[in-house]
Design a protein around this motif. Structure first.
Motif, PDB file in Angstrom:
ATOM      1  N   SER A   1      32.647   3.243 -48.622  1.00 17.60           N
ATOM      2  CA  SER A   1      33.934   2.754 -49.108  1.00 17.60           C
ATOM      3  C   SER A   1      33.975   1.234 -49.192  1.00 17.60           C
ATOM      4  N   ALA A   2      33.191   0.558 -48.388  1.00 15.43           N
ATOM      5  CA  ALA A   2      33.154  -0.908 -48.428  1.00 15.43           C
ATOM      6  C   ALA A   2      32.268  -1.352 -49.593  1.00 15.43           C
ATOM      7  N   PRO A   3      32.603  -2.455 -50.226  1.00 10.53           N
ATOM      8  CA  PRO A   3      31.780  -2.926 -51.348  1.00 10.53           C
ATOM      9  C   PRO A   3      30.374  -3.292 -50.892  1.00 10.53           C
ATOM     10  N   GLY A   4      29.421  -3.161 -51.809  1.00 12.31           N
ATOM     11  CA  GLY A   4      28.038  -3.489 -51.519  1.00 12.31           C
ATOM     12  C   GLY A   4      27.708  -4.909 -51.946  1.00 12.31           C
ATOM     13  N   THR A   5      26.521  -5.353 -51.558  1.00 17.00           N
ATOM     14  CA  THR A   5      26.034  -6.682 -51.915  1.00 17.00           C
ATOM     15  C   THR A   5      24.961  -6.545 -52.981  1.00 17.00           C
ATOM     16  N   SER A   6      25.179  -7.183 -54.121  1.00 17.52           N
ATOM     17  CA  SER A   6      24.197  -7.172 -55.203  1.00 17.52           C
ATOM     18  C   SER A   6      23.028  -8.083 -54.863  1.00 17.52           C
ATOM     19  N   VAL A   7      21.875  -7.806 -55.456  1.00 23.63           N
ATOM     20  CA  VAL A   7      20.679  -8.612 -55.228  1.00 23.63           C
ATOM     21  C   VAL A   7      20.043  -8.928 -56.582  1.00 23.63           C
ATOM     22  N   TYR A   8      19.834 -10.201 -56.828  1.00 21.81           N
ATOM     23  CA  TYR A   8      19.158 -10.663 -58.044  1.00 21.81           C
ATOM     24  C   TYR A   8      17.988 -11.542 -57.614  1.00 21.81           C
ATOM     25  N   LEU A   9      16.784 -11.149 -58.036  1.00 17.49           N
ATOM     26  CA  LEU A   9      15.574 -11.839 -57.617  1.00 17.49           C
ATOM     27  C   LEU A   9      14.841 -12.451 -58.813  1.00 17.49           C
ATOM     28  N   ARG A  10      13.968 -13.381 -58.493  1.00 17.38           N
ATOM     29  CA  ARG A  10      13.100 -14.010 -59.483  1.00 17.38           C
ATOM     30  C   ARG A  10      13.946 -14.602 -60.614  1.00 17.38           C
ATOM     31  N   LYS A  11      13.518 -14.457 -61.856  1.00 21.98           N
ATOM     32  CA  LYS A  11      14.255 -15.028 -62.991  1.00 21.98           C
ATOM     33  C   LYS A  11      15.589 -14.334 -63.219  1.00 21.98           C
ATOM     34  N   ALA A  12      15.775 -13.158 -62.652  1.00 20.84           N
ATOM     35  CA  ALA A  12      17.041 -12.429 -62.805  1.00 20.84           C
ATOM     36  C   ALA A  12      18.195 -13.134 -62.090  1.00 20.84           C
ATOM     37  N   LYS A  13      17.895 -14.092 -61.224  1.00 20.72           N
ATOM     38  CA  LYS A  13      18.965 -14.873 -60.594  1.00 20.72           C
ATOM     39  C   LYS A  13      19.845 -15.538 -61.643  1.00 20.72           C
ATOM     40  N   SER A  14      19.268 -15.830 -62.802  1.00 18.78           N
ATOM     41  CA  SER A  14      20.038 -16.475 -63.870  1.00 18.78           C
ATOM     42  C   SER A  14      21.100 -15.552 -64.471  1.00 18.78           C
ATOM     43  N   LEU A  15      20.988 -14.244 -64.241  1.00 17.92           N
ATOM     44  CA  LEU A  15      21.958 -13.299 -64.774  1.00 17.92           C
ATOM     45  C   LEU A  15      23.311 -13.407 -64.081  1.00 17.92           C
ATOM     46  N   ARG A  16      23.286 -13.686 -62.790  1.00 16.51           N
ATOM     47  CA  ARG A  16      24.521 -13.765 -61.996  1.00 16.51           C
ATOM     48  C   ARG A  16      24.467 -14.953 -61.051  1.00 16.51           C
ATOM     49  N   PRO A  17      24.514 -16.174 -61.590  1.00 15.20           N
ATOM     50  CA  PRO A  17      24.460 -17.345 -60.715  1.00 15.20           C
ATOM     51  C   PRO A  17      25.639 -17.402 -59.741  1.00 15.20           C
ATOM     52  N   ASP A  18      26.747 -16.748 -60.103  1.00 17.72           N
ATOM     53  CA  ASP A  18      27.900 -16.714 -59.212  1.00 17.72           C
ATOM     54  C   ASP A  18      27.617 -15.915 -57.945  1.00 17.72           C
ATOM     55  N   LEU A  19      26.649 -15.005 -58.004  1.00 12.71           N
ATOM     56  CA  LEU A  19      26.306 -14.181 -56.837  1.00 12.71           C
ATOM     57  C   LEU A  19      25.055 -14.662 -56.113  1.00 12.71           C
ATOM     58  N   THR A  20      24.264 -15.500 -56.779  1.00 14.32           N
ATOM     59  CA  THR A  20      22.981 -15.891 -56.198  1.00 14.32           C
ATOM     60  C   THR A  20      22.945 -17.321 -55.708  1.00 14.32           C
TER      61      THR A  20
END
Length: 120
Positions: A96-115
């Motif tokens: 029920s609690a929200p999860g934590t997204s993970v963006y690695l390597r060049k994919a960090k550029s997809l969600r800079p607000d989360l990384t």
């Protein structure tokens, strides 16, 4: 139920690179979210069209022992200028609690607000 997202990239389309990137991403998602396979409802992978040498989900089964979770693979939309050689995942999970997204390597550029990579 919640959905937890993640993404990573590879440098070259080879089974070894897909395996290494997928295992790294999934281990990070499992660790950051304290995931247990018994609560995984399904795992959806997408890959950009330049990835065609292996299925990422294969390595959940072979390397991480996640064998009882339904896994599907899809081709990511081919958007002009989009990040290539990218593997994305969405895990549907019993929580029920929200999860934590993970963006690695060049994919960090997809969600800079989360990384914390600075670009928004």
């Amino acid at each position: 139920m919640i959905a937890i997202r993640g993404a990573t990239t590879i440098d070259t389309d080879t089974p070894i690179q897909i395996k290494e990137a997928t295992v790294e991403l999934m281990r990070e998602l499992i660790a950051k979210n304290s995931l247990i396979p018994e609560k995984m409802v399904s795992v959806l992978f997408t890959a950009t069209k330049d990835i065609c040498s292996a299925y990422p989900g294969k390595y959940l089964r072979e390397e991480l022992g996640i064998t009882d979770v339904p896994i599907l693979h899809f081709q990511e939309m081919d958007v002009k200028g989009a990040l290539g050689l990218c593997i994305r995942v969405m895990i549907h999970y019993e929580a029920s609690a929200p999860g934590t997204s993970v963006y690695l390597r060049k994919a960090k550029s997809l969600r800079p607000d989360l990384t914390g990579s600075g670009r928004v």
